[in-house]
Design an enzyme around this catalytic site. Structure first.
Site, PDB file in Angstrom:
ATOM      1  N   ASP A   8       0.832  -1.203   0.000  1.00 53.48           N
ATOM      2  CA  ASP A   8       0.000   0.000   0.000  1.00 53.48           C
ATOM      3  C   ASP A   8       0.866   1.253   0.000  1.00 53.48           C
ATOM      4  O   ASP A   8       2.067   1.198   0.308  1.00 53.48           O
ATOM      5  CB  ASP A   8      -0.897  -0.039   1.254  1.00 53.48           C
ATOM      6  CG  ASP A   8      -2.202   0.706   1.078  1.00 53.48           C
ATOM      7  OD1 ASP A   8      -2.348   1.430   0.073  1.00 53.48           O
ATOM      8  OD2 ASP A   8      -3.078   0.576   1.953  1.00 53.48           O
ATOM      9  N   ASP A  59     -10.715   1.814  -3.338  1.00 52.41           N
ATOM     10  CA  ASP A  59     -11.234   1.567  -1.995  1.00 52.41           C
ATOM     11  C   ASP A  59     -12.752   1.537  -1.982  1.00 52.41           C
ATOM     12  O   ASP A  59     -13.362   1.242  -0.955  1.00 52.41           O
ATOM     13  CB  ASP A  59     -10.746   2.661  -1.032  1.00 52.41           C
ATOM     14  CG  ASP A  59      -9.388   2.317  -0.443  1.00 52.41           C
ATOM     15  OD1 ASP A  59      -8.912   1.182  -0.660  1.00 52.41           O
ATOM     16  OD2 ASP A  59      -8.805   3.171   0.242  1.00 52.41           O
TER      17      ASP A  59
HETATM   18  C1  DGJ Z   1      -5.816   1.772   2.052  1.00 49.42           C
HETATM   19  C2  DGJ Z   1      -6.186   0.574   1.228  1.00 49.42           C
HETATM   20  O1  DGJ Z   1      -6.669   0.965  -0.011  1.00 49.42           O
HETATM   21  C3  DGJ Z   1      -7.201  -0.259   2.001  1.00 49.42           C
HETATM   22  O2  DGJ Z   1      -7.641  -1.337   1.223  1.00 49.42           O
HETATM   23  C4  DGJ Z   1      -6.574  -0.727   3.271  1.00 49.42           C
HETATM   24  O3  DGJ Z   1      -5.508  -1.587   2.986  1.00 49.42           O
HETATM   25  C5  DGJ Z   1      -6.094   0.462   4.077  1.00 49.42           C
HETATM   26  N1  DGJ Z   1      -5.258   1.331   3.306  1.00 49.42           N
HETATM   27  C6  DGJ Z   1      -5.344   0.025   5.311  1.00 49.42           C
HETATM   28  O4  DGJ Z   1      -4.859   1.060   6.017  1.00 49.42           O
END
Ligand code: DGJ
Length: 734
Positions: free
Chosen positions: A479, A549
């Site tokens: 991430d 997301d």
């Molecule tokens: C952002 C990501 O896009 C989410 O899927 C998740 O992993 C969160 N970060 C975790 O902090």
């Protein structure tokens, strides 16, 4: 060799369906002659002859009063020697001047494709499937060389371009602008297409007409490509549709700040350019050093927007994404994020694994919250040590239990970031991107590690390798949750501060290259709060991308359709999540959520223990059905169909390479009463093919054929209620 010398300085690069022609003229300038459908050049003279009369266009070569770079279609334009349009590059020399004049020195055509220095690029399986034209130009007054590289593939309608500058003088120079390509098209009769968005609503197609003396640009100044835009643009001829008409697409193999533009000049000709964003960029090039600009991928199709997409899909699937995953079915994961956010523990993970295993899930991914003292997003990035209060026996024990249940084990990590509240920060405050005396903006309470530093790169490589080894990881979710501000590095001298954002990307690529070499079989899912760094540069290392997301199935249909305008479906992670949806509050039935996710790489973002018995059965059958169809979905050709009702429906065709097996997914977002019955015309099946078909859920197969499906179309059933879908499956009839 798909590169031929036509004489008179003309060079023809071609693939099965495209031609690209350039000319080295008698002033040693590289002139663009043609890019488009395949031609047999016979009577082509140089473009010089079609140049308009010179008015306010200076003549740089004294003896030739009819020659101005300002009116010529150029391959590598620069500023200061008569061309007033946007340049491809701009150099500043040791004497302070910034006027360049590069003239042709030599060229060579050779098999194979050279690698770029520190940058990802398309690869070739063997030297004989690609040919590369390298043209060396020289600025004699300053002893600087520029090599422009064009590579064409034998089996793909793709050309790549890149540029290298070499300082052959004894004094340093500054590169102020280093785009990867420009191309001058002969008119401005195009609509420009790009993808725009924001967090949780990525990749919306936007069409803009070109207009005289107008520059349309798309850029990122974030130090990452961003949710907001893609390093991509396409130009479509008027009347081009999804399925027919001329479309040109350019995409950059880069993950940092970029610029892409289309500029229409005074004679209504269009210059397209793409590369590292020159804003806040410069590069000090010492004597005997070289600098490579990232690779641009250029695609032409006369088969409309889908034709362009399909070429990008094939080449990215087969010659960009890591080779070891090229033909591997993507696994079905369950991810803990929306199931429990930071509230994870050994017991939760093992119980989730138990339940997921019985459904047929293949990998459990433990998302954020497992390390440091991470009970929210305010601390601990950088402290990649297991939180023993949540995992008392350590994560190896948890991983073992997950493996014991027949599941792979995956782990979330955000290795490029650091929380000010972390032991890592307390030990190495100088490891952050920052400028002394300017304060430090936080985003999600975090700062950015200075990946341009070799010690930081080593730290990240060691950390990630340790986690992979200690916990026998099968999968990493990588991430990256903020963009750069106060860009500066404590490790670089003053004249190199504007190199930081690009050096950061080189650092990330270096780390990923090392990890890919050491762990070629570990899945890496790229993520940046969803699609904040979803680009060809990352795709060179990660076979999967967390697309957004936003897990709301209705929103996802649009996001997935936007993403596959460029990127192959096998890279598009799509998870079924709980309802009401955490981003939109909407409650969509499980079948629709499942089918939306099954149209890409299916996974789950929910706690399987909280499902009712009915829901468990639905999930089980979703998963077993997906296992049967995922080869077709992930590796077949994906065709976006024109629905007669685009305001409330999406329709996609998946068809295998030989056209033997296909599926049509139709999604209805909202219901209406007494709507006219419409037909969905199915393009993309080979003419003359005969099929049997049936709606999923029905028993009887019926005869049909590709011509009927295309010309008459499928009668769309009258679907009662919102969020309904229909899937038809087709198999070839002998
Ligand atoms: C952002 C990501 O896009 C989410 O899927 C998740 O992993 C969160 N970060 C975790 O902090």
């Amino acid at each position: 060799m798909p590169i031929e010398e036509l004489g008179r300085g003309m060079l023809h690069l071609y693939s099965k369906n495209t031609s690209y022609i350039l000319n080295i003229d008698n002033h040693g300038q590289l002139i663009h002659v043609y890019w488009g459908g395949r031609i047999t050049p016979e009577s082509l003279t140089t473009a010089v002859r079609s140049a308009p009369l010179l008015a306010f266009s200076p003549t740089p070569f004294g003896g030739d009063s009819q020659y101005s770079l300002d009116v010529l279609p150029l391959e590598c334009p620069t500023f200061g020697r008569s061309d007033f349009r946007a340049p491809m590059f701009h150099l500043q020399y040791a004497d302070g001047s910034s006027v360049s004049e590069f003239v042709f020195d030599s060229y060579q055509i050779r098999p194979g494709k050279p690698k770029l220095d520190g940058l990802p690029s398309l690869y070739s399986e063997s030297d004989d499937e690609v040919s590369t034209l390298e043209i060396r130009l020289l600025d004699h007054a300053q002893d600087v060389a520029m090599t422009v590289r064009y590579t064409v593939y034998r089996d793909f309608d793709v050309m790549t371009r890149s540029v290298q500058w070499i300082n052959e003088s004894s004094r340093p120079i500054s590169i102020l602008r280093a785009l990867s390509m420009t191309v001058d098209l002969p008119d401005a009769d195009y609509q420009m297409l790009h993808l725009a968005g924001a967090w949780a609503r990525e990749t919306n197609p936007v069409w803009t007409p070109l207009a005289s003396q107008k520059m349309v640009s798309i850029e990122s100044r974030r130090g990452a490509t961003g949710h907001q835009a893609q390093p991509f643009l396409a130009l479509a001829r008027p009347g081009a549709t999804r399925h027919r008409g001329d479309v040109y697409g350019v995409n950059l193999v880069y993950s940092g700040s970029f610029l892409a533009f289309a500029e229409v000049d005074q004679y209504d000709r269009t210059r397209v350019g793409m590369g590292i964003n020159p804003f806040d960029f410069s590069w000090l090039l010492e004597p005997n050093h070289s600098f490579d600009a990232p690779e641009a991928v250029m695609v032409f199709s006369d088969q409309g927007v889908n034709g362009m997409s399909s070429i990008f899909h094939q080449i990215y699937q087969q010659r960009l994404m890591p080779r070891s995953f090229r033909d591997r079915n993507r696994p079905i994961v369950v991810n803990t994020w929306e199931a429990s956010y930071f509230d994870v523990s050994h017991d939760t993970v093992v119980a989730m694994a138990d339940s997921a295993a019985s459904l047929g899930v293949e990998i459990l991914v433990l998302d954020d919250g497992w390390f440091g003292r991470r009970s929210n997003d305010q601390s601990s990035l950088g402290d990649w040590y297991v939180d023993r209060s949540k995992f008392p026996d350590g994560l190896a024990a948890t991983a073992q239990k997950v493996h014991d249940r027949g599941l792979g084990f995956g782990l979330w990590i955000e290795p490029e970031m650091i929380s000010p509240d972390s032991d890592l920060y307390r030990a190495h405050p100088d490891w952050c991107i920052g400028v002394d005396g300017r304060g430090a903006s936080l985003a999600r309470h975090q700062r950015v590690l200075d990946m341009s530093r070799a010690d930081v790169q080593t730290f990240v490589v060691e950390t990630v390798s340790r986690l992979i080894r200690d916990f026998s990881l099968d999968y990493i979710k990588w991430d990256m949750n903020r963009n750069m501000t106060e860009i500066g590095s404590r490790a670089l001298p003053a004249p190199r501060q504007r190199e930081v954002a690009h050096r950061y990307m080189l650092g990330v690529y270096h780390v990923l290259t090392t990890l890919r070499e050491w762990f070629p079989d570990v899945w890496i899912e790229g993520c940046s709060g969803g699609g904040g760094r979803l680009d060809p540069g990352m795709l060179a290392f990660v076979p999967l991308m967390w697309t957004s997301d936003n897990t709301d199935a209705a929103a996802r249909l649009q996001i997935q359709q936007g993403t596959v305008l460029i990127y192959p479906l096998s890279a598009v992670s799509a998870h079924v999540s709980d309802v009401p949806n955490h981003q939109t509050g909407r409650s969509i039935p499980m079948e629709f959520r499942g089918r939306a996710a099954m149209s890409a790489v299916l996974g789950y973002e929910l706690d399987p223990r909280r499902l009712s018995e009915d829901q468990r059965e639905t999930l089980k059958s979703q998963i077993s059905w997906y296992k049967e169809i995922r080869g077709l979905v992930q590796f077949g050709r994906h065709v976006v169909l024109d629905t007669p009702n685009p305001e409330f429906a999406y329709a996609w065709l998946f068809v295998d390479e030989e056209g033997q097996r296909a599926m049509i997914f139709y999604f209805q977002l909202t219901a209406g009463a007494n709507r006219p019955r419409r037909r969905l015309r199915v393009e993309g099946l080979g003419a003359g093919m005969s099929y049997e078909w049936r709606q999923v859920g029905e028993r009887e197969w019926q005869p049909t054929n590709a011509d009927e499906l295309r010309n008459v179309g499928v009668l769309i059933p009258d679907l009662k209620n919102d969020y309904q879908s229909v899937v038809w499956e087709l198999r070839q009839r002998a």
